[in-house]
Design an enzyme around this catalytic site. Structure first.
Site, PDB file in Angstrom:
ATOM      1  N   ASP A   1     -10.488 -74.527  12.511  1.00  0.00           N
ATOM      2  CA  ASP A   1     -11.084 -75.813  12.147  1.00  0.00           C
ATOM      3  C   ASP A   1     -10.983 -76.840  13.269  1.00  0.00           C
ATOM      4  O   ASP A   1     -11.461 -77.960  13.132  1.00  0.00           O
ATOM      5  CB  ASP A   1     -10.452 -76.364  10.861  1.00  0.00           C
ATOM      6  CG  ASP A   1      -8.998 -76.754  11.022  1.00  0.00           C
ATOM      7  OD1 ASP A   1      -8.415 -76.490  12.100  1.00  0.00           O
ATOM      8  OD2 ASP A   1      -8.426 -77.314  10.067  1.00  0.00           O
TER       9      ASP A   1
ATOM     10  N   HIS B   1      -6.107 -78.209  12.899  1.00  0.00           N
ATOM     11  CA  HIS B   1      -4.738 -77.759  12.653  1.00  0.00           C
ATOM     12  C   HIS B   1      -4.311 -76.754  13.731  1.00  0.00           C
ATOM     13  O   HIS B   1      -5.157 -76.081  14.320  1.00  0.00           O
ATOM     14  CB  HIS B   1      -4.622 -77.122  11.266  1.00  0.00           C
ATOM     15  CG  HIS B   1      -4.877 -78.081  10.156  1.00  0.00           C
ATOM     16  ND1 HIS B   1      -6.123 -78.257   9.597  1.00  0.00           N
ATOM     17  CD2 HIS B   1      -4.040 -78.948   9.515  1.00  0.00           C
ATOM     18  CE1 HIS B   1      -6.054 -79.180   8.650  1.00  0.00           C
ATOM     19  NE2 HIS B   1      -4.815 -79.619   8.587  1.00  0.00           N
TER      20      HIS B   1
ATOM     21  N   SER C   1       0.037 -81.102   6.223  1.00  0.00           N
ATOM     22  CA  SER C   1      -0.459 -79.741   6.421  1.00  0.00           C
ATOM     23  C   SER C   1       0.172 -79.044   7.623  1.00  0.00           C
ATOM     24  O   SER C   1       0.264 -77.816   7.646  1.00  0.00           O
ATOM     25  CB  SER C   1      -1.983 -79.761   6.580  1.00  0.00           C
ATOM     26  OG  SER C   1      -2.371 -80.661   7.607  1.00  0.00           O
TER      27      SER C   1
END
Length: 288
Positions: free
Chosen positions: A240, A243, A77
């Site tokens: 979050d 990330h 990611s």
């Protein structure tokens, strides 16, 4: 064996057995505690970003002269850019813009990185490429999910090695951004955070060694940008708290760009110039 010796032997055996049960009990308790902490971390982090990163694949700075540099991103990611709110703030967008600015060439970005990917998924990402696609620079950023899913380091680096070898076979220079230090993740409680930090450092070192041994360039992201994520988590992490934010991706791209630029300049030097291209065309054309 005399009766007294036999009695001592039995006593020692019972004592060792009890100690073994006690150690086993502690191990079970530790595993249960870490499992609870992992569940707490997942609740704290949550999924406010969704499952998909922004699609940033296109030609960046198309008005610059020359053919575009083919830039390929593989990994998880972070490589995909999850957490960025604008395409230009993804890792790919940052790298493509920076590379175009440094080389004065347009850059065609292609991202095969997948949110949630682990090192064993690199093979599938490469398999998704068309037969005629030839990247000039391949950037791999992977490892965080390997740590959280407890993939053995030996397995992780074996798949990384395979990806490097396959990219080289396609003619690409390879840059590996090693696993970041997961100790920067404040939502993860202690001692789980310290354990994750040690595991990520171990994987990072193994990735760097594997990259160097197989002709790739390794960029130690833990050293290059890790202190920023530790010292300024509110700015460096996205909503979050797992990330990178736009600033986090900017700093990560800045750490990678020197190696990516060097790889691209090497690829550009191998491109045939106008005279060589004309000669090649004349040789390949049928005789009149």
């Amino acid at each position: 064996m005399h009766a007294r010796q036999a009695g001592r032997f039995r006593s020692a055996t019972l004592l060792l057995g009890s100690a073994g049960l006690a150690i086993s009990g502690v191990a079970v308790a530790v595993r249960l505690a870490l499992g609870r902490q992992a569940r707490i971390a997942r609740r704290r982090i949550g999924k406010p970003l969704g499952e998909d990163a922004l699609h940033a694949d296109r030609i960046w700075r198309p008005r610059l002269p020359g053919e575009p540099i083919e830039l390929l991103l593989l990994g998880d990611s972070v490589a995909a850019g999850l957490g960025a709110q604008r395409r230009k703030d993804t890792l790919g967008g940052r790298l493509a813009k920076g590379l175009a600015r440094r080389t004065h060439h347009p850059v065609r970005l292609r991202t095969e990185a997948v949110v949630g990917a682990e090192s064993p998924d690199l093979g599938a990402q490469l398999a998704a490429l068309e037969d005629d696609y030839l990247p000039q620079v391949g950037v791999i950023v992977v490892g965080g999910n390997d740590v959280t899913h407890r993939i053995p380091v030996s397995v992780s680096v074996r798949h990384l090695q395979d990806a490097i070898v396959r990219l080289h076979a396609l003619g690409a220079a390879v840059v590996v951004g090693t696993c970041p230090d997961l100790g920067a993740l404040r939502p993860v409680p202690q001692p789980l955070r310290s354990i994750a930090s040690r595991m990520s450092r171990r994987l990072s070192a193994a990735q760097a060694q594997t990259a160097i041994e197989h002709g790739a360039t390794a960029v130690d992201l833990r050293r290059a940008v890790g202190p920023m994520f530790f010292d300024r988590p509110e700015e460096m992490f996205s909503l979050d708290r797992f990330h990178p934010s736009a600033l986090g991706y900017r700093r990560t791209a800045e750490a990678l760009l020197p190696a990516v630029t060097a790889a691209a300049e090497e690829a550009l030097a191998k491109r045939p110039g106008p005279v060589a291209m004309i000669a090649e065309a004349e040789l390949s054309s049928p005789a009149r």
